[in-house]
Write an enzyme that holds these catalytic residues in place. Sequence first.
Site, PDB file in Angstrom:
ATOM      1  N   THR A  80      -9.136 -19.113  57.314  1.00 31.96           N
ATOM      2  CA  THR A  80      -8.944 -20.281  56.918  1.00 31.96           C
ATOM      3  C   THR A  80     -10.159 -21.411  57.406  1.00 31.96           C
ATOM      4  O   THR A  80     -10.898 -20.679  57.923  1.00 31.96           O
ATOM      5  CB  THR A  80      -7.520 -21.103  57.634  1.00 31.96           C
ATOM      6  OG1 THR A  80      -7.220 -22.345  56.953  1.00 31.96           O
ATOM      7  CG2 THR A  80      -7.388 -21.026  58.819  1.00 31.96           C
ATOM      8  N   MET A  81     -10.140 -22.640  57.422  1.00 32.90           N
ATOM      9  CA  MET A  81     -11.159 -23.625  57.851  1.00 32.90           C
ATOM     10  C   MET A  81     -11.342 -23.354  59.501  1.00 32.90           C
ATOM     11  O   MET A  81     -10.079 -23.136  60.178  1.00 32.90           O
ATOM     12  CB  MET A  81     -10.986 -24.783  57.513  1.00 32.90           C
ATOM     13  CG  MET A  81     -11.001 -25.233  56.073  1.00 32.90           C
ATOM     14  SD  MET A  81     -12.797 -25.272  55.485  1.00 32.90           S
ATOM     15  CE  MET A  81     -13.392 -26.572  56.351  1.00 32.90           C
ATOM     16  N   ASN A  82     -12.307 -23.454  59.820  1.00 36.36           N
ATOM     17  CA  ASN A  82     -12.669 -23.743  61.403  1.00 36.36           C
ATOM     18  C   ASN A  82     -12.419 -22.458  62.014  1.00 36.36           C
ATOM     19  O   ASN A  82     -11.758 -22.547  63.519  1.00 36.36           O
ATOM     20  CB  ASN A  82     -11.957 -24.801  62.014  1.00 36.36           C
ATOM     21  CG  ASN A  82     -12.346 -26.070  61.175  1.00 36.36           C
ATOM     22  OD1 ASN A  82     -13.616 -26.189  61.031  1.00 36.36           O
ATOM     23  ND2 ASN A  82     -11.376 -27.137  61.028  1.00 36.36           N
ATOM     24  N   ALA A  83     -12.572 -21.323  61.618  1.00 33.64           N
ATOM     25  CA  ALA A  83     -12.129 -20.006  62.356  1.00 33.64           C
ATOM     26  C   ALA A  83     -13.271 -19.404  62.649  1.00 33.64           C
ATOM     27  O   ALA A  83     -13.203 -18.329  63.685  1.00 33.64           O
ATOM     28  CB  ALA A  83     -11.264 -18.788  61.444  1.00 33.64           C
ATOM     29  N   LYS A  90     -16.238 -18.267  60.688  1.00 31.25           N
ATOM     30  CA  LYS A  90     -16.793 -17.411  59.925  1.00 31.25           C
ATOM     31  C   LYS A  90     -18.196 -17.565  59.685  1.00 31.25           C
ATOM     32  O   LYS A  90     -18.911 -16.452  59.895  1.00 31.25           O
ATOM     33  CB  LYS A  90     -16.128 -17.583  58.443  1.00 31.25           C
ATOM     34  CG  LYS A  90     -14.679 -17.365  58.448  1.00 31.25           C
ATOM     35  CD  LYS A  90     -14.074 -17.574  57.060  1.00 31.25           C
ATOM     36  CE  LYS A  90     -14.245 -19.130  56.637  1.00 31.25           C
ATOM     37  NZ  LYS A  90     -13.712 -20.091  57.502  1.00 31.25           N
ATOM     38  N   GLU A 123     -19.349 -18.724  52.486  1.00 31.33           N
ATOM     39  CA  GLU A 123     -18.759 -19.589  51.633  1.00 31.33           C
ATOM     40  C   GLU A 123     -18.523 -18.762  50.350  1.00 31.33           C
ATOM     41  O   GLU A 123     -18.773 -19.238  48.996  1.00 31.33           O
ATOM     42  CB  GLU A 123     -19.340 -20.963  51.328  1.00 31.33           C
ATOM     43  CG  GLU A 123     -19.709 -21.660  52.444  1.00 31.33           C
ATOM     44  CD  GLU A 123     -18.358 -22.153  53.389  1.00 31.33           C
ATOM     45  OE1 GLU A 123     -17.306 -21.957  52.989  1.00 31.33           O
ATOM     46  OE2 GLU A 123     -18.507 -22.779  54.488  1.00 31.33           O
ATOM     47  N   ALA A 124     -18.133 -17.631  50.536  1.00 38.23           N
ATOM     48  CA  ALA A 124     -17.877 -16.530  49.618  1.00 38.23           C
ATOM     49  C   ALA A 124     -16.949 -17.011  48.387  1.00 38.23           C
ATOM     50  O   ALA A 124     -16.805 -16.446  47.483  1.00 38.23           O
ATOM     51  CB  ALA A 124     -17.755 -15.134  50.111  1.00 38.23           C
ATOM     52  N   VAL A 145     -12.380 -27.300  44.458  1.00 41.20           N
ATOM     53  CA  VAL A 145     -13.559 -27.235  45.303  1.00 41.20           C
ATOM     54  C   VAL A 145     -14.067 -28.657  45.580  1.00 41.20           C
ATOM     55  O   VAL A 145     -14.072 -29.488  44.975  1.00 41.20           O
ATOM     56  CB  VAL A 145     -14.979 -26.712  44.669  1.00 41.20           C
ATOM     57  CG1 VAL A 145     -16.279 -26.689  45.642  1.00 41.20           C
ATOM     58  CG2 VAL A 145     -14.579 -25.156  44.317  1.00 41.20           C
ATOM     59  N   ASP A 146     -13.938 -29.030  46.983  1.00 37.83           N
ATOM     60  CA  ASP A 146     -14.225 -30.336  47.487  1.00 37.83           C
ATOM     61  C   ASP A 146     -14.960 -30.213  48.849  1.00 37.83           C
ATOM     62  O   ASP A 146     -14.051 -29.860  49.981  1.00 37.83           O
ATOM     63  CB  ASP A 146     -13.181 -31.308  47.733  1.00 37.83           C
ATOM     64  CG  ASP A 146     -13.451 -32.533  48.060  1.00 37.83           C
ATOM     65  OD1 ASP A 146     -14.863 -32.784  48.232  1.00 37.83           O
ATOM     66  OD2 ASP A 146     -12.651 -33.476  48.237  1.00 37.83           O
TER      67      ASP A 146
END
EC number: 2.7.1.21
Length: 195
Positions: free
Chosen positions: A10-13, A15, A90-91, A172-173
């Site tokens: 998820t976000m903020n992990a 990556k 951002e795959a 997508v945003d």
Amino acid sequence: MSKLYFSYATMNAGKSTLLLQAAYNYQERGMRVVMLIAAFDDRAGQGRIASRIGLESEAIPFRAEDDLHGLIERLNGDGSGEIACVFVDEAQFLGEDQVWQLARVADRLGIPVMAYGLRTDFQGKLFPGSMALLAIADELREVRTICHCGRKATMVVRLDGRGKVMREGAQVDVGGNEKYVSYCRRHWDDRMREG
């Protein structure tokens, strides 16, 4: 045999941090890498991958219509040395065809491909690129982060400009901490059900 890897979260992990660290390990040993990022993701500037902790690097921006196998094949033969690894940030923004092109980079060119991205969007639905990667990647790796309750965060909520949860909108945003919050499934469901 080279492989196609998909590290998802998820976000903020972290990556992008992991991607940049892995790419640095190759570069530190004198090996050539290629880094790719979606062209429309310009949060760190056009053609740049950046992490929340300050690491960043140049990358080649890709568009939906780009042939990534052809691109890597051309770069590999450009006289700058063989490519040791391809990294994709951002795959989730890859198209299904592009995921297959990257699989061919691993299978036919013998170059490992490490893709990093989100698994699901703010509505809990798979991104097309993530769906294809989950289906055909040789190895899947979950990158973990936590919800405010301490459980593993697997979902993300999108917030509007006033901090209210959005339930509808384009898949997508592009945004960061100001727009997205990671939660465990239970707390994501709670937030999505708020009145």
